[in-house]
Scaffold this motif. Structure first.
Motif, PDB file in Angstrom:
ATOM      1  N   LYS A  34       0.835  -1.192   0.000  1.00  0.00           N
ATOM      2  CA  LYS A  34       0.000   0.000   0.000  1.00  0.00           C
ATOM      3  C   LYS A  34       0.873   1.246   0.000  1.00  0.00           C
ATOM      4  N   LEU A  77      -4.373   6.618  -3.017  1.00  0.00           N
ATOM      5  CA  LEU A  77      -3.923   5.371  -2.408  1.00  0.00           C
ATOM      6  C   LEU A  77      -3.891   4.290  -3.482  1.00  0.00           C
ATOM      7  N   PHE A 130      -2.487   0.133  -4.450  1.00  0.00           N
ATOM      8  CA  PHE A 130      -2.025  -1.161  -3.950  1.00  0.00           C
ATOM      9  C   PHE A 130      -1.295  -1.864  -5.094  1.00  0.00           C
ATOM     10  N   ILE A 188      -0.237  -1.988   6.241  1.00  0.00           N
ATOM     11  CA  ILE A 188      -1.541  -2.626   6.159  1.00  0.00           C
ATOM     12  C   ILE A 188      -1.851  -3.196   7.536  1.00  0.00           C
TER      13      ILE A 188
END
Length: 226
Positions: free
Chosen positions: A145, A190, A192, A222
């Motif tokens: 992340k 954000l 991932f 995370i």
């Protein structure tokens, strides 16, 4: 002698020293296998080392309890009473973790009652199924992340940046605009990534764009779920 163990012994109160050692070692090997499969298939970036150890140790304790109880009803009630006074406060939020700890307890029970074939076969099938689920569309592979921060006054260029981030990331989320300057707007996203090494390429791409300034990428932890 090993074939005799696999066929299963008649259940009795107090096994011999050799049988007890074999049962405990088998519980150790099987629970450790389950614990390493949990670590390999864990979808979160972090995993609990204490939970890993609990899976291994719980199988040993369960195996010892089953061999100590045997057919003795009085001893069984005594152990139930002793366990009842222990207050477990750990809150396990992830149902998958509950299944893994239950699997570790199951191999301890199987080893304790001398059901060696059941314990071995169950562990093999359980581990193979966990790996197949991990690689299936329903699995949760490890993600990394990151928070991407940049400033720009060019709305069209920001749309290109968003499209690029969406294409390169596993998951994308646009945060609210938090700060305005006289010339530029500040944007935060954000993302991932499955491969952490891709973040350098993303950073270099944003740095190369004219009209994008103050590029920052922050790795976010995370949260660990037990």
């Amino acid at each position: 002698m090993f074939d005799k163990f696999l066929e299963g012994n008649q259940y009795y109160d107090y096994p011999s020293f050799e049988v007890a050692v074999f049962s405990l070692l088998l519980a150790l090997v099987l629970s450790t296998s389950i614990a390493y499969i949990y670590r390999f298939t864990n979808g979160d970036e972090f995993y609990s080392k204490s939970f890993f150890q609990a899976m291994v140790l719980s199988a040993l304790v369960t195996s010892m309890i089953m061999m100590a109880v045997g057919n003795n009803l009085a001893v069984g009630f005594g152990i139930i009473g002793a366990v009842a006074i222990i207050r477990f406060r750990t809150n396990i939020q992830n149902p998958r973790n509950v299944i893994f700890i239950f699997a570790a307890l199951s191999v301890g029970i199987a080893s304790g009652v001398h059901g060696y074939a059941v314990g071995i076969a169950g562990t093999i099938i359980f581990c193979i199924t966990a790996i197949l689920l991990y690689w299936s569309p329903a699995g949760g592979k490890m993600s990394h992340k990151f928070e991407v921060i940049c400033q720009s006054s060019d709305h069209e260029l920001i749309q290109e940046v968003k499209a690029y981030l969406i294409a390169r990331s596993k998951s994308f989320d646009e945060l609210e605009l938090r700060k305005r300057t006289e010339l530029n707007n500040r944007y935060e996203y954000l993302i991932f990534l499955e491969d952490e090494s891709h973040i350098l390429e993303i950073f270099e791409y944003l740095q190369s764009l004219e009209g994008i300034s103050d590029v920052r990428i922050i790795k976010k932890p995370i949260p660990e779920q037990l």
